[in-house]
Design an enzyme around this catalytic site. Structure first.
Site, PDB file in Angstrom:
ATOM      1  N   GLU A 172     -14.896  27.033  49.874  1.00  0.00           N
ATOM      2  CA  GLU A 172     -13.918  27.899  49.231  1.00  0.00           C
ATOM      3  C   GLU A 172     -14.631  28.984  48.425  1.00  0.00           C
ATOM      4  O   GLU A 172     -15.554  28.697  47.669  1.00  0.00           O
ATOM      5  CB  GLU A 172     -13.038  27.052  48.296  1.00  0.00           C
ATOM      6  CG  GLU A 172     -11.939  27.838  47.620  1.00  0.00           C
ATOM      7  CD  GLU A 172     -11.051  26.960  46.726  1.00  0.00           C
ATOM      8  OE1 GLU A 172     -11.331  25.752  46.590  1.00  0.00           O
ATOM      9  OE2 GLU A 172     -10.088  27.507  46.165  1.00  0.00           O
TER      10      GLU A 172
ATOM     11  N   GLY B  86     -15.953  19.320  39.419  1.00  0.00           N
ATOM     12  CA  GLY B  86     -15.322  18.720  38.246  1.00  0.00           C
ATOM     13  C   GLY B  86     -14.471  17.518  38.621  1.00  0.00           C
ATOM     14  O   GLY B  86     -14.519  16.469  37.964  1.00  0.00           O
ATOM     15  N   GLY B  87     -13.705  17.659  39.689  1.00  0.00           N
ATOM     16  CA  GLY B  87     -12.830  16.562  40.120  1.00  0.00           C
ATOM     17  C   GLY B  87     -13.632  15.352  40.556  1.00  0.00           C
ATOM     18  O   GLY B  87     -13.303  14.216  40.182  1.00  0.00           O
TER      19      GLY B  87
ATOM     20  N   LYS C  10      -6.563  17.524  27.754  1.00  0.00           N
ATOM     21  CA  LYS C  10      -7.794  18.220  27.407  1.00  0.00           C
ATOM     22  C   LYS C  10      -7.554  19.676  27.795  1.00  0.00           C
ATOM     23  O   LYS C  10      -7.435  20.003  28.975  1.00  0.00           O
ATOM     24  CB  LYS C  10      -8.972  17.618  28.198  1.00  0.00           C
ATOM     25  CG  LYS C  10     -10.354  17.884  27.612  1.00  0.00           C
ATOM     26  CD  LYS C  10     -10.840  19.311  27.727  1.00  0.00           C
ATOM     27  CE  LYS C  10     -11.370  19.631  29.116  1.00  0.00           C
ATOM     28  NZ  LYS C  10     -11.744  21.074  29.258  1.00  0.00           N
TER      29      LYS C  10
ATOM     30  N   GLU D 151      -6.718  17.720  42.061  1.00  0.00           N
ATOM     31  CA  GLU D 151      -6.404  18.715  43.076  1.00  0.00           C
ATOM     32  C   GLU D 151      -7.534  19.720  42.985  1.00  0.00           C
ATOM     33  O   GLU D 151      -7.741  20.333  41.944  1.00  0.00           O
ATOM     34  CB  GLU D 151      -5.045  19.340  42.736  1.00  0.00           C
ATOM     35  CG  GLU D 151      -4.452  20.143  43.860  1.00  0.00           C
ATOM     36  CD  GLU D 151      -4.260  21.572  43.444  1.00  0.00           C
ATOM     37  OE1 GLU D 151      -3.338  21.856  42.675  1.00  0.00           O
ATOM     38  OE2 GLU D 151      -5.069  22.417  43.882  1.00  0.00           O
TER      39      GLU D 151
ATOM     40  N   GLY E 247      -8.702  21.665  39.368  1.00  0.00           N
ATOM     41  CA  GLY E 247      -9.879  22.485  39.104  1.00  0.00           C
ATOM     42  C   GLY E 247     -10.859  22.408  40.249  1.00  0.00           C
ATOM     43  O   GLY E 247     -10.469  22.249  41.406  1.00  0.00           O
ATOM     44  N   SER E 248     -12.129  22.512  39.914  1.00  0.00           N
ATOM     45  CA  SER E 248     -13.157  22.618  40.946  1.00  0.00           C
ATOM     46  C   SER E 248     -13.449  21.264  41.580  1.00  0.00           C
ATOM     47  O   SER E 248     -13.184  20.213  41.005  1.00  0.00           O
ATOM     48  CB  SER E 248     -14.441  23.152  40.334  1.00  0.00           C
ATOM     49  OG  SER E 248     -15.022  22.153  39.507  1.00  0.00           O
ATOM     50  N   ARG E 249     -14.031  21.341  42.754  1.00  0.00           N
ATOM     51  CA  ARG E 249     -14.418  20.122  43.463  1.00  0.00           C
ATOM     52  C   ARG E 249     -15.446  19.326  42.661  1.00  0.00           C
ATOM     53  O   ARG E 249     -15.332  18.109  42.522  1.00  0.00           O
ATOM     54  CB  ARG E 249     -14.994  20.519  44.818  1.00  0.00           C
ATOM     55  CG  ARG E 249     -15.373  19.348  45.678  1.00  0.00           C
ATOM     56  CD  ARG E 249     -15.684  19.849  47.080  1.00  0.00           C
ATOM     57  NE  ARG E 249     -16.009  18.761  47.959  1.00  0.00           N
ATOM     58  CZ  ARG E 249     -16.028  18.868  49.289  1.00  0.00           C
ATOM     59  NH1 ARG E 249     -15.759  20.026  49.860  1.00  0.00           N
ATOM     60  NH2 ARG E 249     -16.319  17.830  50.038  1.00  0.00           N
TER      61      ARG E 249
ATOM     62  N   CYS F 209      -4.680  28.057  44.412  1.00  0.00           N
ATOM     63  CA  CYS F 209      -5.190  26.923  45.198  1.00  0.00           C
ATOM     64  C   CYS F 209      -4.799  27.084  46.655  1.00  0.00           C
ATOM     65  O   CYS F 209      -5.435  26.543  47.543  1.00  0.00           O
ATOM     66  CB  CYS F 209      -4.599  25.595  44.734  1.00  0.00           C
ATOM     67  SG  CYS F 209      -4.197  25.520  43.001  1.00  0.00           S
TER      68      CYS F 209
END
Lengths: 524, 524
Positions: free
Chosen positions: A392, A245-246, A184, A265, A241-243, A302
């Site tokens: 973050e 999203g993950g 994606k 990650e 990506g972002s927390r 990151c």
């Protein structure tokens, strides 16, 4: 090759009919032609069906053919030439040297995995021969190898448009393991994504691989990506990506009828610990290197050093002064997307307005959409009292936490969530203190490094780019380095198979010459 | 040793004050003295705090000391002598030979892991030395080793009171990895659990290990076990039991602030595929061995053959007649608990009442609480139409699915969820058919075996006792065999560490003589 705005579904190119995605010139916020059509659920269905159909053939390709396929992808990416570099610079605002370096890294990563495939340790071949005369019970002939887990969904990162994107580490390691991949594309660099996708699509053709081995889809919203993770044919997910999203993908994967692993990650503030003797010996040098790491790539790594822990002392004050001076001359830099720029500004503002936080220094201001570096300080007491200070801020901002003593420093460290990296600056006289901290460092991070900074993640055999949640969703893994292939494998035992039916990796004749563990002992 | 009904919290024995658990004589349903006190949340807190405190010391014990600890546990279990065997027989209804065999397996398993610890491959030591002269960028010195993941919660199984319980595979592999263990005893064999727990507790003392390395708690309900999984100090969970129980623990683990891995081995019907030439050659022998596997241990194995797939033909009818005849003379056997007996009877009754299911044969009836074996048959059409027919009936019941052709058989196979084992009976002339089925077999099961049955799981290096969901919650792992240690490890990188500060496994001098992968090449 040229950018068409089309989806790459197996060997087809398809105009997506589900909304539009535009590439954005990072420096100006202007649209870049052409528009990209978003995939429909029908497009997704086709990609998943092709991946599923390709799986059994692809996972049994010879190690030689699969390695060559990875190398062909690498060559085809290089063959895109300057078109790729320039489009990528436009879409990300990153300078040419960085993009060219990242391209070299991406290509090198594919070569590394080609080597891993040829060497064959990843198959974990194990042979426990039959013991027909054993008492009280005979032992059967039992053999084990790893097989590919199944088709993999990959969600690329905005901040590594090549090395963590369409042909990045997740794709390279999944393909190496024998898994078809559906990517994606990240909407922050759709043109870059399509070009690299074309290079992979061509490699599939060049190497006569089954077409479903690779598809690339664009998603104008979130539905198609979510359905990709929920699809029963997908057996693992790679995400950077972002927390938020993950975690959303983790939840979708866990709620499936068959839950599957998600390798996300996500979030890390990468503490830097400055031990007293190191500071006393060389605060100015450390400060200079720190600011270099903080501002590298507009801080959009990151592994960016978002937190500094040290004992409150005159040498720390010297460090702060030196860091402030280095920041004074550090240029602002264009951020990846207008959205990332806005989030960064908000994060910095929140720190600036925090009653217990003091501004130590700022970088040069820039034009619109350029991030200005910022360094703050607070006390360990204030830090422990407010969880918001642990979050973050993606970009070139960092927070120094002044600790009254080593116990307070350890308390701050213990309060942190999982990290990708922790860096410790030491001199020989600090080694006792380092020894006391090390057990906690190991429990908190995937990589502990001395006298350096986490930015610059080497792609090698001993790298761990991972760590406890929320650095990643699966602390048993790494997303960089050769060990990343393990994420996409599962072991299968074969009992009492005649030689003629056994998979090649498990035959006594060992035709590929891979390492086999026989009765527990490796025979390389 | 004697059974006291107390919790074992580190080196203490504590009378649980939270309700009572009683051992039950499996053959009669009568209570066995003494009662066991259920743990309170305070007891759990103590156990977790001790495990956490022990972790850093225990995980850095030398390979030699840790291996010796595992061997001492094995010796202490043997030293329990007949008291253990007799209590275990009473609580489970299993015969002496089975319990003695299972004890040998449990002890052998601990020895196997002692060997794995001494050998050191599990540390996955990797060294990529610095390349100071590399251009354009020097490479740092980067080294990797696996460390223990943290304190582990273990939930034992009812059906293996020794080998999958207090000192079973989960505990042995977690301790081998360097993880403290807190066991929640299975209420079906509390006396057995306490005796084995005492053997471990004594081994902790004998070997001068930190006391928090092991605790054993009894739970009169579910709250304490659930809180154990939710506790922030617990970093992984091993479970063997029902699908409902496993999924409940998976959900708790996923909802934690820091999600953790759960290794739940849950549900499998272990299809047996009878290929035509094998049936034509030797249906009577296969039928006899099948009934032997089906009724072994009252059918209470995770790998019990609950499903038979074959082409509808005269040779299958011959198999059915032979299996029915073998069942006629097969004795009923006491089941593990009255609850398991009742569930088994309900499952058999549901099959018997199913309009599309035909009874093929029954074993001898028994006394109360003894399971009577049962074999049914249906068509592939009916099987595909009703998901209820795919559910595990725990005990000596199996269902033959008659398929009109190979395509229908493959369709049935494809419709199944993940399995621990799939057995295929073949002759040389069936190998082409086997080749066509093999890709699906590999995707559906952790172990594929020819001309045998899944019961009898060898503890060795090449064993996979695992498989896709719901066979297990994590298809990348096995709960039996030396590879099981990987579940409790995570990799950590060390960058630019001086030799004096490096962990022993990563020193150039390699003091323990373990395999190290240097620049990608194994040096054993």
């Amino acid at each position: 090759m040229s950018i068409t705005g089309q989806l790459l579904i197996g060997q087809s190119t398809v105009r997506g009919q589900n909304g539009e995605i535009w590439g954005i010139e990072a420096a100006t916020g202007d649209r870049l032609s052409p528009p990209f059509g978003g995939a429909t659920l029908d497009d997704l269905e086709t990609a998943c069906a092709l991946a599923d159909a390709a799986f059994d053939t692809y996972r049994e390709t010879s190690l030689h053919d699969r390695a060559q396929f990875l190398e062909t992808i690498a060559n085809n990416i290089l063959a895109l030439g300057d078109e790729l570099v320039e489009r990528c610079m436009s879409e990300t605002g990153l300078p040419r040297a960085r993009i060219e370096g990242e391209r070299a890294r991406t290509v090198g990563q594919l070569s590394l995995f080609a080597g891993v495939v040829r060497e064959g340790s990843f198959l974990e071949a194990r042979i426990d021969p039959a013991l027909p005369d054993r008492t009280p019970l005979a032992r059967a002939d039992i053999r084990l190898r790893n097989i590919a887990i199944g088709p993999v969904a990959v969600f690329g990162a905005s901040n590594f448009p090549l090395a963590f994107s369409v042909a990045g580490g997740d794709t390279a390691s999944a393909l190496a393991a024998g898994c078809p991949v559906i990517v994606k594309a990240h909407s922050a660099h759709p043109g870059t994504a399509e070009l690299v996708g074309q290079a992979i699509q061509k490699a599939v053709r060049d190497c006569n691989m089954p077409e479903g081995v690779f598809s690339l889809i664009f998603d104008s919203g979130r539905t198609v990506g979510q359905n990709l993770v929920a699809d029963h044919r997908i057996k693992a997910v790679g995400f950077t990506g972002s927390r938020g999203g993950g975690v959303a993908l983790m939840n979708i994967a866990a709620a499936r009828e068959e839950p599957i692993p998600v390798y996300a990650e996500m979030s890390s503030i990468n503490p830097v610990i400055l031990l007293p003797h190191a500071l006393a010996e060389r605060s100015p040098e450390i400060a200079k290197l720190f600011v270099g790491s903080l501002t590298l790539g507009a801080g959009q790594f990151c592994t960016n050093p978002g937190l500094v822990l040290a004992l409150h002392s005159p040498v720390l004050e010297a460090f702060e002064r030196a860091a402030s001076a280095a920041l004074d001359t550090s240029s602002a830099a264009t951020m990846l997307t207008p959205g990332i720029y806005r989030s960064y500004c908000e994060g910095v503002e929140q720190l600036a307005l925090h009653p217990s936080v003091e501004l130590i220094g700022k970088g040069q201001p820039g034009t619109a959409l350029q991030g200005q570096a910022a360094l703050f300080a607070t006390t360990s007491e204030a830090f422990l009292a407010d969880r918001a200070l642990r979050e973050e801020v993606f970009g070139a901002a960092s927070l120094i936490v002044r600790c009254p003593d080593e116990a307070a420093l350890l308390k701050v460290l213990t309060s942190l969530e999982g990290q990708l990296t922790i860096a410790v600056h030491t001199s020989a006289e600090d080694h006792h203190a380092l020894g006391r901290l090390l057990p906690t460092l190991e429990k908190k991070a995937g990589r502990v490094l001395l006298n350096g900074f986490g930015t610059g993640v080497e792609v090698c055999h001993a790298m761990v780019h991972g760590g406890p949640f929320p650095a990643t969703s699966d602390t048993r893994t790494t997303s960089v380095g050769s060990l990343a292939i393990n994420r996409f494998l599962r072991p299968v035992s074969y009992q009492d198979f005649p030689q003629s039916v056994l998979p090649s990796a498990l035959k006594d004749s060992n035709p590929s010459g891979i390492p086999q563990r026989i009765n527990g002992v490796i025979r390389p």
